[in-house]
Design a protein around this motif. Structure first.
Motif, PDB file in Angstrom:
ATOM      1  N   ILE A 270       0.846  -1.194   0.000  1.00 21.68           N
ATOM      2  CA  ILE A 270       0.000   0.000   0.000  1.00 21.68           C
ATOM      3  C   ILE A 270       0.884   1.248   0.000  1.00 21.68           C
ATOM      4  O   ILE A 270       2.090   1.170   0.261  1.00 21.68           O
ATOM      5  N   PRO A 271       0.308   2.415  -0.290  1.00 24.11           N
ATOM      6  CA  PRO A 271       1.093   3.656  -0.209  1.00 24.11           C
ATOM      7  C   PRO A 271       1.592   3.885   1.219  1.00 24.11           C
ATOM      8  O   PRO A 271       0.824   3.811   2.172  1.00 24.11           O
ATOM      9  N   LEU A 272       2.883   4.160   1.349  1.00 27.43           N
ATOM     10  CA  LEU A 272       3.500   4.397   2.650  1.00 27.43           C
ATOM     11  C   LEU A 272       4.251   5.719   2.633  1.00 27.43           C
ATOM     12  O   LEU A 272       4.797   6.139   1.606  1.00 27.43           O
ATOM     13  N   LEU A 273       4.284   6.355   3.805  1.00 34.41           N
ATOM     14  CA  LEU A 273       4.990   7.627   3.936  1.00 34.41           C
ATOM     15  C   LEU A 273       5.620   7.713   5.314  1.00 34.41           C
ATOM     16  O   LEU A 273       4.967   7.455   6.323  1.00 34.41           O
ATOM     17  N   TYR A 274       6.891   8.068   5.327  1.00 37.23           N
ATOM     18  CA  TYR A 274       7.613   8.333   6.574  1.00 37.23           C
ATOM     19  C   TYR A 274       7.772   9.835   6.729  1.00 37.23           C
ATOM     20  O   TYR A 274       8.056  10.553   5.760  1.00 37.23           O
ATOM     21  N   CYS A 275       7.594  10.322   7.956  1.00 42.02           N
ATOM     22  CA  CYS A 275       7.938  11.704   8.276  1.00 42.02           C
ATOM     23  C   CYS A 275       8.402  11.747   9.725  1.00 42.02           C
ATOM     24  O   CYS A 275       8.203  10.791  10.480  1.00 42.02           O
ATOM     25  N   SER A 276       9.010  12.846  10.127  1.00 41.97           N
ATOM     26  CA  SER A 276       9.603  12.878  11.456  1.00 41.97           C
ATOM     27  C   SER A 276       9.613  14.281  12.035  1.00 41.97           C
ATOM     28  O   SER A 276       9.353  15.274  11.349  1.00 41.97           O
ATOM     29  N   SER A 277       9.965  14.341  13.311  1.00 41.87           N
ATOM     30  CA  SER A 277      10.286  15.624  13.929  1.00 41.87           C
ATOM     31  C   SER A 277      11.587  16.139  13.331  1.00 41.87           C
ATOM     32  O   SER A 277      12.331  15.397  12.672  1.00 41.87           O
ATOM     33  N   THR A 278      11.866  17.408  13.552  1.00 37.93           N
ATOM     34  CA  THR A 278      13.121  17.999  13.098  1.00 37.93           C
ATOM     35  C   THR A 278      13.816  18.677  14.277  1.00 37.93           C
ATOM     36  O   THR A 278      13.168  19.122  15.225  1.00 37.93           O
ATOM     37  N   GLN A 279      15.131  18.733  14.178  1.00 44.06           N
ATOM     38  CA  GLN A 279      15.902  19.526  15.135  1.00 44.06           C
ATOM     39  C   GLN A 279      16.031  20.928  14.551  1.00 44.06           C
ATOM     40  O   GLN A 279      16.804  21.152  13.633  1.00 44.06           O
ATOM     41  N   MET A 280      15.220  21.844  15.040  1.00 46.88           N
ATOM     42  CA  MET A 280      15.317  23.212  14.538  1.00 46.88           C
ATOM     43  C   MET A 280      16.623  23.832  15.007  1.00 46.88           C
ATOM     44  O   MET A 280      17.021  23.679  16.163  1.00 46.88           O
ATOM     45  N   VAL A 281      17.289  24.524  14.077  1.00 50.51           N
ATOM     46  CA  VAL A 281      18.559  25.178  14.376  1.00 50.51           C
ATOM     47  C   VAL A 281      18.533  26.580  13.787  1.00 50.51           C
ATOM     48  O   VAL A 281      17.746  26.881  12.882  1.00 50.51           O
ATOM     49  N   ASP A 282      19.413  27.446  14.294  1.00 45.65           N
ATOM     50  CA  ASP A 282      19.523  28.770  13.690  1.00 45.65           C
ATOM     51  C   ASP A 282      20.449  28.685  12.489  1.00 45.65           C
ATOM     52  O   ASP A 282      20.884  27.596  12.084  1.00 45.65           O
ATOM     53  N   GLN A 283      20.790  29.824  11.910  1.00 44.12           N
ATOM     54  CA  GLN A 283      21.587  29.820  10.688  1.00 44.12           C
ATOM     55  C   GLN A 283      22.986  29.243  10.894  1.00 44.12           C
ATOM     56  O   GLN A 283      23.633  28.810   9.942  1.00 44.12           O
ATOM     57  N   ASN A 284      23.438  29.195  12.147  1.00 38.02           N
ATOM     58  CA  ASN A 284      24.751  28.639  12.458  1.00 38.02           C
ATOM     59  C   ASN A 284      24.674  27.205  12.975  1.00 38.02           C
ATOM     60  O   ASN A 284      25.642  26.691  13.534  1.00 38.02           O
ATOM     61  N   LEU A 285      23.502  26.579  12.832  1.00 39.95           N
ATOM     62  CA  LEU A 285      23.251  25.199  13.249  1.00 39.95           C
ATOM     63  C   LEU A 285      23.235  25.031  14.764  1.00 39.95           C
ATOM     64  O   LEU A 285      23.430  23.923  15.273  1.00 39.95           O
ATOM     65  N   THR A 286      22.977  26.105  15.477  1.00 41.11           N
ATOM     66  CA  THR A 286      22.799  26.017  16.925  1.00 41.11           C
ATOM     67  C   THR A 286      21.387  25.538  17.236  1.00 41.11           C
ATOM     68  O   THR A 286      20.414  26.123  16.739  1.00 41.11           O
TER      69      THR A 286
END
Length: 312
Positions: A118-134
């Motif tokens: 059947i149609p399957l889809l994975y998605c997840s949370s994200t680690q939000m970071v600022d422009q410097n990856l903090t």
């Protein structure tokens, strides 16, 4: 053991500042065989020059083309239409994030535990970071309610840049694209709604990508407090922003897939769309009993308010 074949689809537009970090993280993916298809949506900076350098270093693995500006929705659907259908899995990708090395294999491992017919889809949370990856925070949180048609029609719980779909999802969607892309809220929402309706979605609480927040990509409301969220929602409503976008997308979805929907799904969608033409008393009554819902109490109250106002 044969490695899964994954096609990564990226739409770029004036992404010169962060594109190299993203490309490096895509190339570094482990335990998968990847190809990267990139459609540049009319960049006027050095994005294409940087991408060509990668294509020269990795010939046959990175495919790029520069075309006229279509906007993000059409650009990603154009990528789907023009990409080969010979891969095991397909992933969307933004131009300014950074992926963990095991982002793809983690998604595939989870997808392989599900019904592959059947149609399957994975998605997840994200680690939000600022422009410097903090690190800023993790978003979105794990949905507390099931990811079903009744939720997906009125709320998108899937961040597009985390999406990995199986070949069935990819081929079915590109084989029956909507007739009017202007009616869609976003390409990822459309795909999420499709899989919630006809297949299964898995949400991973582990944030396998660093989701960069900067001046050109600020996630509205994700870091706001309760009062700020209410104020922003009220401002958008009073200014006329987002009026009718849910009903327009729902109507397009019904038009596109009516032959494949169940009788109950069709009736529920028609009830939702038709109630907007009724009196406020009818809309109030319907809002109290509608089967369509959002994940949080706050957002569900907003949904009912928009239905009562007739501005869905």
């Amino acid at each position: 053991m044969k490695q899964p074949k994954v096609l990564i689809m990226m739409s770029t537009y004036n992404g010169e500042r962060y594109i190299s970090e993203q490309m490096d993280s895509l190339i570094a993916q482990v335990q998968v065989e990847t190809q990267i298809y990139i459609r540049d949506d009319g960049s006027t900076d050095s994005t294409m020059e940087k991408l060509r350098l990668y294509a020269e270093v990795y010939p046959g693995r990175i495919h790029i083309r520069s075309e006229h500006n279509l906007g993000v929705i059409r650009s990603f659907f154009e990528l789907m239409q023009s990409s080969p259908s010979t891969f095991d899995y397909y992933a969307f990708c933004d131009q300014d994030d950074v992926w963990e090395q095991d982002k793809l294999i983690r998604a595939i491992t989870l997808l392989q535990t599900m019904n592959s017919s059947i149609p399957l889809l994975y998605c997840s949370s994200t680690q939000m970071v600022d422009q410097n990856l903090t690190p800023i925070g993790v978003w979105p949180k794990v949905p507390q309610k099931q990811l079903t048609f009744y939720n997906a029609l009125v709320e998108n719980s899937c961040v597009g840049c985390t999406m990995v779909m199986n070949d069935i999802t990819f081929n079915q969607i590109r084989g029956s694209l909507p007739s009017d892309f202007n009616e869609l809220i976003m390409h990822d929402w459309w795909i999420y709604l499709y899989v919630c309706t006809f297949g299964e979605v898995i949400f991973d609480e582990h944030p396998a990508i660093m989701y960069r927040q900067h001046q050109g990509n600020v996630l509205g409301g994700s870091r706001d407090g309760l009062i700020q969220k209410w104020r922003k929602r009220l401002d958008r409503f009073m200014n006329g922003n987002n009026h009718y976008i849910l009903s327009r997308q729902a109507r397009q979805f019904l038009t596109t897939y009516e032959d494949h929907l169940t009788r109950t799904q069709i009736e529920e969608m028609r009830n939702l769309l038709h109630i907007l033409e009724k009196s406020v008393i009818h809309r109030l009554w319907y809002a109290c009993k509608t089967p369509f819902h959002r994940q949080s109490l706050l957002d569900d109250v907003v949904l009912k308010f928009v239905i009562i106002a007739g501005k869905l």
